[in-house]
Design a protein around this motif. Structure first.
Motif, PDB file in Angstrom:
ATOM      1  N   ARG A  63       0.766  -1.180  -0.114  1.00  0.00           N
ATOM      2  CA  ARG A  63       0.150   0.030   0.065  1.00  0.00           C
ATOM      3  C   ARG A  63       0.832   1.257  -0.162  1.00  0.00           C
ATOM      4  O   ARG A  63       1.866   1.304   0.517  1.00  0.00           O
ATOM      5  N   GLY A  64       0.348   2.379  -0.361  1.00  0.00           N
ATOM      6  CA  GLY A  64       1.040   3.636  -0.588  1.00  0.00           C
ATOM      7  C   GLY A  64       1.227   3.954  -2.035  1.00  0.00           C
ATOM      8  O   GLY A  64       0.851   3.357  -3.003  1.00  0.00           O
ATOM      9  N   GLN A  68       1.985   0.622  -6.352  1.00  0.00           N
ATOM     10  CA  GLN A  68       1.783  -0.153  -7.634  1.00  0.00           C
ATOM     11  C   GLN A  68       3.123  -0.768  -8.369  1.00  0.00           C
ATOM     12  O   GLN A  68       3.049  -2.226  -8.743  1.00  0.00           O
ATOM     13  N   ALA A  69       4.224  -0.056  -8.471  1.00  0.00           N
ATOM     14  CA  ALA A  69       5.189  -0.179  -9.002  1.00  0.00           C
ATOM     15  C   ALA A  69       6.084  -1.482  -8.384  1.00  0.00           C
ATOM     16  O   ALA A  69       6.472  -2.397  -8.671  1.00  0.00           O
ATOM     17  N   VAL A  70       6.125  -1.110  -7.038  1.00  0.00           N
ATOM     18  CA  VAL A  70       6.699  -2.060  -5.962  1.00  0.00           C
ATOM     19  C   VAL A  70       6.039  -3.488  -6.134  1.00  0.00           C
ATOM     20  O   VAL A  70       6.816  -4.523  -5.925  1.00  0.00           O
ATOM     21  N   ALA A  71       4.709  -3.406  -6.136  1.00  0.00           N
ATOM     22  CA  ALA A  71       4.071  -4.582  -6.052  1.00  0.00           C
ATOM     23  C   ALA A  71       4.303  -5.324  -7.284  1.00  0.00           C
ATOM     24  O   ALA A  71       4.297  -6.531  -7.230  1.00  0.00           O
ATOM     25  N   MET A 119       4.773  -2.040   6.498  1.00  0.00           N
ATOM     26  CA  MET A 119       4.775  -0.738   5.765  1.00  0.00           C
ATOM     27  C   MET A 119       5.675  -1.254   4.189  1.00  0.00           C
ATOM     28  O   MET A 119       6.465  -2.197   4.366  1.00  0.00           O
ATOM     29  N   LEU A 120       5.367  -0.663   3.244  1.00  0.00           N
ATOM     30  CA  LEU A 120       6.137  -0.806   1.938  1.00  0.00           C
ATOM     31  C   LEU A 120       7.570  -0.919   2.224  1.00  0.00           C
ATOM     32  O   LEU A 120       8.138  -1.867   1.828  1.00  0.00           O
ATOM     33  N   ALA A 121       8.328   0.000   2.944  1.00  0.00           N
ATOM     34  CA  ALA A 121       9.560   0.011   2.978  1.00  0.00           C
ATOM     35  C   ALA A 121       9.987  -1.124   3.903  1.00  0.00           C
ATOM     36  O   ALA A 121      11.057  -1.653   3.617  1.00  0.00           O
ATOM     37  N   ASP A 122       9.392  -1.595   4.921  1.00  0.00           N
ATOM     38  CA  ASP A 122       9.731  -2.868   5.416  1.00  0.00           C
ATOM     39  C   ASP A 122       9.571  -4.140   4.615  1.00  0.00           C
ATOM     40  O   ASP A 122      10.534  -4.934   4.737  1.00  0.00           O
ATOM     41  N   MET A 123       8.598  -4.099   3.955  1.00  0.00           N
ATOM     42  CA  MET A 123       8.620  -5.214   2.913  1.00  0.00           C
ATOM     43  C   MET A 123       9.873  -5.238   1.708  1.00  0.00           C
ATOM     44  O   MET A 123      10.338  -6.401   1.827  1.00  0.00           O
TER      45      MET A 123
END
Length: 180
Positions: A63-64, A68-71, A119-123
């Protein structure tokens, strides 16, 4: 080597090929310690499967603003890790072993952990850590194999190259995504 010696060696190869024929690709000249190689291949299989699952979860839960690009990157990595798992399972079978897909022991056999990340950064960080663990694990396995099993070594080297590319991509993403 003389022509007679070459012919004699050919006869020896032909003779050895008929021995223990039920072992398929594992001939009398296989010099690796097969039980250890199979165990390590199954541990690598478990590692890849845990990576598939973690990347899939992150793909669906990212999320965030940059998600989209990271997923999409997580999904691409998941698919590549699944391909690695398939290659490892095929090699295990080729060596006369049984690939271990048991969910009961997957996390215990894996070299990496299954960390969800909130969080996205954690992932991104957790996936980068896992790739770095996989890189060192494959390097260690390649060193162990040496010249004993060139086919397995080449497979591991090809997987290692992709794991290194994943780590580079994740390091770049980590630097681009705020919140770390």
């Amino acid at each position: 080597m003389t022509a007679t010696a070459v012919q004699s060696d050919v006869q020896g190869v032909r003779s050895r090929a008929r021995q223990n024929i039920e072992q398929g690709a594992v001939t009398s000249r296989y010099s690796g310690h097969l039980p250890t190689v199979l165990k390590r291949l199954n541990d690598a299989l478990a590692t890849e499967l845990v990576c598939v699952l973690r990347y899939r979860r992150h793909h669906f839960t990212a999320r965030g603003i940059h998600s989209q690009a990271v997923a999409a990157e997580f999904l691409a990595h998941s698919n590549e890790e699944q391909a690695h798992a398939d290659q490892l399972a095929a090699r295990i079978v080729q060596l006369g072993g049984e690939p271990d897909f048991s969910p009961d022991s997957l996390a215990r056999r894996s070299h990496v952990e299954y960390v969800e990340g909130a969080m996205l950064a954690d992932m991104i960080t957790e996936n980068l850590v896992a790739e770095r663990i996989a890189i060192d694990s494959y390097r260690d396995f390649i060193q162990y194999i040496g010249d004993q099993d060139p086919t397995t070594r080449r497979l591991l080297e090809s997987i290692l190259a992709i794991e290194e590319a994943h780590a580079d991509e994740l390091a770049a993403l980590r630097n681009a995504v705020p919140g770390r």
